[in-house]
Design an enzyme around this catalytic site. Structure first.
Site, mmCIF file in Angstrom:
data_model
loop_
_atom_site.group_PDB
_atom_site.id
_atom_site.type_symbol
_atom_site.label_atom_id
_atom_site.label_comp_id
_atom_site.label_asym_id
_atom_site.label_seq_id
_atom_site.Cartn_x
_atom_site.Cartn_y
_atom_site.Cartn_z
ATOM 1 C CG ASP A 184 18.413 44.528 94.469
ATOM 2 O OD1 ASP A 184 18.043 45.698 94.299
ATOM 3 O OD2 ASP A 184 18.827 43.794 93.541
ATOM 4 C CE LYS B 214 19.090 43.599 89.679
ATOM 5 N NZ LYS B 214 18.163 43.545 90.807
#
Ligand code: ATR
Length: 282
Positions: A102, A66
């Site tokens: 997220d 990420k």
């Protein structure tokens, strides 16, 4: 021609994203395929070049990439930049743009059990100060109805202090120890576990003693394997509202899907697919 989408990570073998996205493509009649790619860390740069050369239209990014993906992108959305992590990439006419869905996915799922208009009256306690905590903290801070206060509890308190200090949005927040967090429960309306404590296979562990939790408080765990952690089970028994991590997983995926296709997937159908797979695994 069938459009290619995917997930990059290491490992990705157990991911539920391919089943969820491929079903959504089918339902909307979109000629596309979502594939999980397990990328060896030593081949990361080459793999990204390969995906770009193949004209991949969009992809999700999971552990451990990420952060690493960011230097391979042409543009990064400000919230993703602040969070310091990207979980969704869109190919916009050859330009690769990074987002983080997220935090937004989590908040959307939370707002299914908390009235959005009442968020500003809520005292929130987040446990953990890693990547997931950061995405959730910054996204809560960026809401119009910011929580009344956000306590951030971590085993290493300095890490919680640093996370709050680096937040680009002003919000009432305080870093606390896990010991202090236990006491704070009596004035907290929403408790969120962002650590992996209680996740399979360590299902007997709990992130925080819930003895002082308020009746009617929301106790939320971003873990969805198991669906009901021991911690959530105890929360329910103590009269709190238990909220598991399935909603966050679905919503982060639905938000990515919308960015890629401009279409909103049926999140109920996504939930059915995910629950079917999770129950099957039991
Ligand atoms: P993620 O990106 O999934 O959030 P991470 O960045 O590795 O993962 O962060 C994990 C978080 O869980 C950290 O806040 C970590 O606490 P420390 O900062 O003190 O390391 C917390 N954590 C992990 N295992 C824990 C445990 N057994 N007890 C308490 N906290 C734990």
């Amino acid at each position: 021609m069938t459009q290619l989408f995917g997930l990059i990570g290491h490992p990705v073998g157990h991911s539920l994203s391919p089943a969820m996205h491929n079903d959504a493509f089918q339902r909307l009649g979109i000629d596309a395929h979502y594939q999980a790619f397990d990328i060896d860390p030593a081949q990361f740069g080459t793999a990204i070049q390969g995906l770009k050369a193949l004209g991949i239209k969009g992809f999700n990014v999971t552990i451990p990439y990420k952060v690493d993906i960011m230097e391979h992108l042409d543009e990064i959305d400000p919230l993703a930049q602040a969070i310091g992590a990207v979980n969704t990439v869109c190919n916009v006419e050859g330009r690769y743009v990074g987002y983080n869905t997220d935090g937004e996915g989590y908040v959307k799922s939370l707002l299914q059990v908390v009235n959005e208009k009442e968020l500003s009256a809520k005292n929130v306690l987040i446990i953990g100060a890693g990547g997931a905590a950061k995405a959730i903290f910054y996204t809560l801070a960026s809401q119009i109805e910011q929580p009344n206060v956000i306590y951030l509890a971590n085993r290493t308190v300095q890490k919680a202090e640093a996370l709050i200090g680096a937040c680009p949005i002003e919000v009432k927040a305080e870093a606390v120890s896990l010991l202090h967090a236990k006491e704070l429960l009596q004035e907290v309306d929403i408790v969120i576990n962002t650590t992996s404590v209680g996740m399979h296979p360590n299902i007997d562990e709990e992130p925080l003693d819930l003895q002082r939790v308020q009746e009617g408080a929301v106790v939320s765990d971003i873990i969805y394997n198991p669906l009901e952690t021991k911690w959530l089970k105890n929360a329910g028994q103590a009269g709190a509202v238990a909220h598991n991590g399935v909603g966050m997983f679905i919503m982060q995926g639905a938000l990515a899907f919308e960015k890629w296709t401009g279409r909103a997937p049926d999140t109920k159908a996504m939930e059915e697919i995910v629950l079917k797979h999770l129950n099957h695994k039991k």
